[in-house]
Design an enzyme around this catalytic site. Structure first.
Site, PDB file in Angstrom:
ATOM      1  N   LYS A 137      53.569  20.326  -8.565  1.00 35.89           N
ATOM      2  CA  LYS A 137      52.345  21.104  -8.119  1.00 35.89           C
ATOM      3  C   LYS A 137      52.999  22.448  -8.316  1.00 35.89           C
ATOM      4  CE  LYS A 137      49.607  18.118  -5.328  1.00 35.89           C
ATOM      5  NZ  LYS A 137      48.869  17.564  -4.023  1.00 35.89           N
TER       6      LYS A 137
ATOM      7  N   LYS B 191      43.533  11.502 -15.812  1.00 38.66           N
ATOM      8  CA  LYS B 191      42.845  11.201 -14.645  1.00 38.66           C
ATOM      9  C   LYS B 191      41.522  11.768 -14.668  1.00 38.66           C
ATOM     10  CE  LYS B 191      44.142  10.195 -10.555  1.00 38.66           C
ATOM     11  NZ  LYS B 191      44.820  10.333  -9.200  1.00 38.66           N
TER      12      LYS B 191
ATOM     13  N   LYS C 287      37.880  16.727 -11.321  1.00 43.73           N
ATOM     14  CA  LYS C 287      36.665  17.963 -11.292  1.00 43.73           C
ATOM     15  C   LYS C 287      37.043  19.253 -11.904  1.00 43.73           C
ATOM     16  CE  LYS C 287      37.278  20.279  -7.021  1.00 43.73           C
ATOM     17  NZ  LYS C 287      36.579  21.318  -5.871  1.00 43.73           N
TER      18      LYS C 287
END
Length: 341
Positions: free
Chosen positions: A116, A200, A203
């Protein structure tokens, strides 16, 4: 914890807007099934959402939206405790105590931190680095015996176990329960993008055609499945033959998760047939699942006061369960804490 109910499961989900099929099949429906197997606490992880830049108004809205989606999907407040993370301050308090137990080296090895933060580690927030400690507090606060996890979260459960054991050892107590992975509730589907079977469903993908949103109309669901990326080969009768066909494997996996069939059963039914036959059947199965859920979701969205009251009740129950553990943690480290705090 009652003697009749020896298993306690705790799990959280970040309150993100625009819920999609990946959220539903990957976590939410598994939670619904868990309710009949264990004592469950489910929380909307709004504190974890602060690790990156957030819009305060959007965050408030997303908490309600996620609560509505969970209830519409089958989370029952009479069976489980559902609450917003931030409504139980004990999570943040315990995180500080556990942060003084966790070691920097442990956190530096967390692969999700590396992924991340990427090359911008110096510019990332302390919260992003330390959120696995808060995650450990979320679990240990309720003396949870089990936590449902996917492959990408196993390292976090190992960290929670390490923190629990070190705290207990350092202060010569048996306060925290090292949690085990929970394998009940059926398997969680790993739902991939309709445009790329190796990524994956998310959104954040700029293409809305890559995902099935829970708010999509029946016609739009059918359109997205019809246009989903596939290959020209017919479906095989052996699941191993899907290994090098990520889009085909994804659609078959979605069908299996929606219908409750195994992949083997799905292939036995459609072996030798092309996607011109399979895709309409998949669209019909999705519409059958999502239409009643969407109707309930729309009803709950119209009653924000009900959602707020339900979350407040859940937070009160969670706080009552958390209070003895937090008080004992304070006592263990030599601190005093007002019992009514």
């Amino acid at each position: 914890m009652s003697s009749e109910q020896s298993m306690r499961v705790v799990s959280g989900i970040q309150p993100t807007g625009d819920l999609h099929l990946g959220n539903l099949l990957g976590a939410i429906l598994r939670w619904v099934r868990m309710q009949d197997e264990a004592e469950c606490l489910f929380f909307l992880a709004d504190l974890h959402a602060l690790t990156i830049d957030v819009d305060p108004q959007q965050l408030r809205s997303s908490v309600r939206e996620m609560a509505a989606a969970l209830i519409a999907s089958g989370i029952d407040a009479n069976k489980s405790i559902l609450f917003a993370h931030s409504a139980v301050p004990a999570h943040a308090e315990l995180a500080w105590l556990l942060g003084c137990t966790a070691r920097m080296g442990w956190l530096n090895r967390m692969t999700q931190w590396k992924d991340k933060a990427g090359k911008n580690r110096e510019g990332s927030s302390l919260g992003l680095f330390a959120y696995p400690v808060l995650q450990a507090a979320d679990i240990l606060l309720y003396r949870a015996t089990h936590v449902p996890v996917g492959d990408d979260q196993k390292q976090h459960i190992e960290l929670a176990r390490d923190i629990a054991i070190k705290f207990n050892t350092d202060f010569d107590v048996e306060l925290f329960v090292p949690p085990e992975p929970f394998i009940g509730g059926g398997s969680a589907a790993r739902v991939m993008s309709l445009r790329d079977g190796t990524a994956k469903m998310s959104k954040s993908d700029p293409s809305d055609m890559s995902r099935i949103n829970l708010s999509d109309s029946d016609d739009l669901v059918a359109q997205k499945i019809r246009k989903a990326k596939t290959d020209p080969e017919p479906l095989p009768d052996d699941p191993k033959l899907l290994d090098r066909r990520p889009e085909a494997r994804n659609l078959v996996g979605i069908y299996a998760a929606v219908t409750g069939d195994s992949v083997e059963e799905v292939l036995a039914r459609f072996a030798g047939q092309g996607f011109g036959t399979f895709k309409p059947a998949l669209a019909d199965a999705l519409v059958a699942l999502l239409t009643p859920l969407r109707t309930r979701l729309d009803e709950f969205r119209k009653d924000p006061a009900m959602l707020d009251n339900l979350l407040e009740d859940g937070a009160a129950k969670a706080a009552a369960l958390a209070a003895p553990t937090l008080a004992n943690a304070y006592d263990s480290v030599g601190l005093s804490r007002a019992r009514n705090a």
